[in-house]
Write a protein that holds these residues in place. Structure first.
Motif, mmCIF file in Angstrom:
data_model
loop_
_atom_site.group_PDB
_atom_site.id
_atom_site.type_symbol
_atom_site.label_atom_id
_atom_site.label_comp_id
_atom_site.label_asym_id
_atom_site.label_seq_id
_atom_site.Cartn_x
_atom_site.Cartn_y
_atom_site.Cartn_z
ATOM 1 N N THR A 135 -3.212 0.639 -4.318
ATOM 2 C CA THR A 135 -1.908 0.987 -4.334
ATOM 3 C C THR A 135 -1.861 2.218 -5.023
ATOM 4 O O THR A 135 -1.150 3.152 -4.309
ATOM 5 C CB THR A 135 -0.757 0.139 -5.110
ATOM 6 O OG1 THR A 135 -1.020 -1.234 -4.365
ATOM 7 C CG2 THR A 135 0.537 0.550 -4.947
ATOM 8 N N THR A 158 0.896 -1.373 0.099
ATOM 9 C CA THR A 158 -0.208 0.071 0.084
ATOM 10 C C THR A 158 0.884 1.234 0.129
ATOM 11 O O THR A 158 0.189 2.545 -0.336
ATOM 12 C CB THR A 158 -0.908 0.086 1.054
ATOM 13 O OG1 THR A 158 -0.186 -0.267 2.466
ATOM 14 C CG2 THR A 158 -1.770 -1.070 1.189
ATOM 15 N N GLY A 159 2.155 1.108 0.414
ATOM 16 C CA GLY A 159 2.947 2.254 0.579
ATOM 17 C C GLY A 159 3.946 2.844 -0.446
ATOM 18 O O GLY A 159 4.537 3.695 -0.400
ATOM 19 N N LEU A 160 4.293 1.722 -1.260
ATOM 20 C CA LEU A 160 5.200 1.915 -2.346
ATOM 21 C C LEU A 160 4.505 1.727 -3.788
ATOM 22 O O LEU A 160 3.992 0.382 -3.957
ATOM 23 C CB LEU A 160 6.440 1.174 -2.322
ATOM 24 C CG LEU A 160 7.336 1.231 -0.970
ATOM 25 C CD1 LEU A 160 8.452 0.306 -0.854
ATOM 26 C CD2 LEU A 160 7.590 2.771 -0.677
ATOM 27 N N VAL A 161 4.392 2.439 -4.628
ATOM 28 C CA VAL A 161 3.777 2.560 -5.932
ATOM 29 C C VAL A 161 4.319 1.376 -6.671
ATOM 30 O O VAL A 161 3.778 1.044 -7.810
ATOM 31 C CB VAL A 161 3.645 3.703 -6.401
ATOM 32 C CG1 VAL A 161 4.877 4.243 -6.903
ATOM 33 C CG2 VAL A 161 2.504 3.735 -7.719
ATOM 34 N N PHE A 176 -1.789 7.321 -4.001
ATOM 35 C CA PHE A 176 -0.712 8.219 -4.828
ATOM 36 C C PHE A 176 -1.223 9.163 -5.702
ATOM 37 O O PHE A 176 -0.767 10.232 -5.705
ATOM 38 C CB PHE A 176 0.193 7.149 -5.895
ATOM 39 C CG PHE A 176 1.268 7.517 -6.825
ATOM 40 C CD1 PHE A 176 2.554 7.850 -6.075
ATOM 41 C CD2 PHE A 176 1.076 8.000 -7.850
ATOM 42 C CE1 PHE A 176 3.421 8.233 -6.907
ATOM 43 C CE2 PHE A 176 2.056 8.830 -8.882
ATOM 44 C CZ PHE A 176 3.205 8.635 -8.024
ATOM 45 N N ALA A 206 3.806 10.810 -3.338
ATOM 46 C CA ALA A 206 3.303 11.297 -4.547
ATOM 47 C C ALA A 206 3.193 12.836 -4.381
ATOM 48 O O ALA A 206 3.528 13.593 -5.447
ATOM 49 C CB ALA A 206 1.908 10.825 -4.720
ATOM 50 N N SER A 266 2.429 6.890 3.560
ATOM 51 C CA SER A 266 3.618 7.102 2.914
ATOM 52 C C SER A 266 3.422 7.249 1.447
ATOM 53 O O SER A 266 4.083 8.018 0.885
ATOM 54 C CB SER A 266 4.435 5.859 3.078
ATOM 55 O OG SER A 266 5.459 5.698 2.378
ATOM 56 N N ASN A 267 2.566 6.397 0.707
ATOM 57 C CA ASN A 267 2.259 6.767 -0.758
ATOM 58 C C ASN A 267 1.750 7.919 -0.939
ATOM 59 O O ASN A 267 2.140 8.639 -2.103
ATOM 60 C CB ASN A 267 1.113 5.490 -1.240
ATOM 61 C CG ASN A 267 1.142 5.189 -2.576
ATOM 62 O OD1 ASN A 267 1.681 5.893 -3.151
ATOM 63 N ND2 ASN A 267 0.820 3.905 -2.526
ATOM 64 N N TYR A 268 0.872 8.523 -0.118
ATOM 65 C CA TYR A 268 0.509 10.004 -0.374
ATOM 66 C C TYR A 268 1.645 10.793 -0.497
ATOM 67 O O TYR A 268 1.642 11.887 -1.320
ATOM 68 C CB TYR A 268 -0.593 10.420 0.708
ATOM 69 C CG TYR A 268 -1.276 11.591 0.695
ATOM 70 C CD1 TYR A 268 -2.444 11.963 0.247
ATOM 71 C CD2 TYR A 268 -0.294 12.955 1.075
ATOM 72 C CE1 TYR A 268 -3.007 13.075 0.009
ATOM 73 C CE2 TYR A 268 -1.083 13.941 1.284
ATOM 74 C CZ TYR A 268 -2.279 14.124 0.659
ATOM 75 O OH TYR A 268 -2.872 15.504 0.369
ATOM 76 N N GLY A 292 0.800 2.736 5.061
ATOM 77 C CA GLY A 292 1.361 2.490 4.057
ATOM 78 C C GLY A 292 0.630 3.483 2.920
ATOM 79 O O GLY A 292 1.267 4.123 2.100
ATOM 80 N N ASN A 293 -0.513 3.750 3.166
ATOM 81 C CA ASN A 293 -1.317 4.732 2.329
ATOM 82 C C ASN A 293 -0.829 6.128 2.372
ATOM 83 O O ASN A 293 -0.595 6.800 1.760
ATOM 84 C CB ASN A 293 -2.841 4.693 2.564
ATOM 85 C CG ASN A 293 -3.496 3.950 1.597
ATOM 86 O OD1 ASN A 293 -3.017 3.044 0.934
ATOM 87 N ND2 ASN A 293 -4.773 4.110 1.625
#
Length: 219
Positions: free
Chosen positions: A140, A42-45, A144, A93, A88-90, A85-86
């Protein structure tokens, strides 16, 4: 080849993977790979292919009495992994999104998927973060895309928490309550494949519809 074999084994047999971790890592450290896999998915695209749904289900099975995991700890670890995770992904991005998209290095982040997510955000707004939790690949990419400018962080955090808790609770508790049923035990691999198929179905249907619409426009 070692890392490839690891992911292939994880995808094909999450129950066997967890059983091995319980034996080798023990009752406490076994939660480390569980946390990392969900966090990375969830955290790394770059890792949308990791088996979130089936891993949660299998962990729920092992959280029943005598399985080696504790239900409360399993839920808390996965809640944290999914929400962080989300998040981190945000932020990845927010700072590097345009550069990553323009580089073309994330092959799975196709224009079709981005367009689909754009339409989801236009139609459902913040609920997109909740809905896509239950859709591999899209879960995922949704945070992002949110981080590239679709949503402010406070609003994102609220829907992120709702989606993460709902997703984890559903799959872990289904595994916990039904994993001990003899039929489930005997046909575990088939059921895992079914979970993956059902999860992927919306993405496949969307891709087929997009392809058909593209052909109609060309015609």
């Amino acid at each position: 080849m070692g890392i490839i074999d690891f992911f292939l084994n994880l995808l094909s047999d999450p129950r066997g993977a967890i059983a091995g971790w319980i034996i080798t890592l023990g009752a406490v450290w076994v939660y480390t790979p569980l946390f990392l896999i969900v966090f990375v998915e969830t955290g790394l695209v770059f890792f949308p292919f990791l088996p979130g749904d089936s891993l949660l289900f299998a962990a729920g099975v092992f959280s029943a009495d005598g399985g080696g995991l504790h239900l409360g700890a399993t839920l808390l670890v996965f809640y944290a992994a999914a929400i962080l995770g989300n998040t981190s992904n945000y932020w990845i991005a927010r700072f590097f999104g345009k550069r990553i998209i323009d580089s073309g290095k994330v092959k799975a982040l196709t224009p079709e998927r981005m367009a689909k997510l754009d339409s989801f955000f236009e139609k459902y707004g913040g609920l997109t973060i909740v809905i896509t939790r239950f859709m591999p690949f899209f879960r995922t990419f949704a945070p992002f895309i949110a981080g590239t400018g679709h949503m402010n962080f406070a609003k994102f955090t609220m829907f992120n928490a709702i989606g993460g808790i709902s997703w984890v609770s559903l799959f872990v508790l289904v595994g916990y309550f039904f994993g001990g049923v003899p039929f489930v035990q005997e046909h575990f691999e088939v059921i895992v494949l079914g979970i993956v198929a059902v999860s992927v179905a919306p993405a496949v249907i969307g891709a087929v519809k997009a392809a058909l619409n593209g052909r109609k426009k060309k015609a």
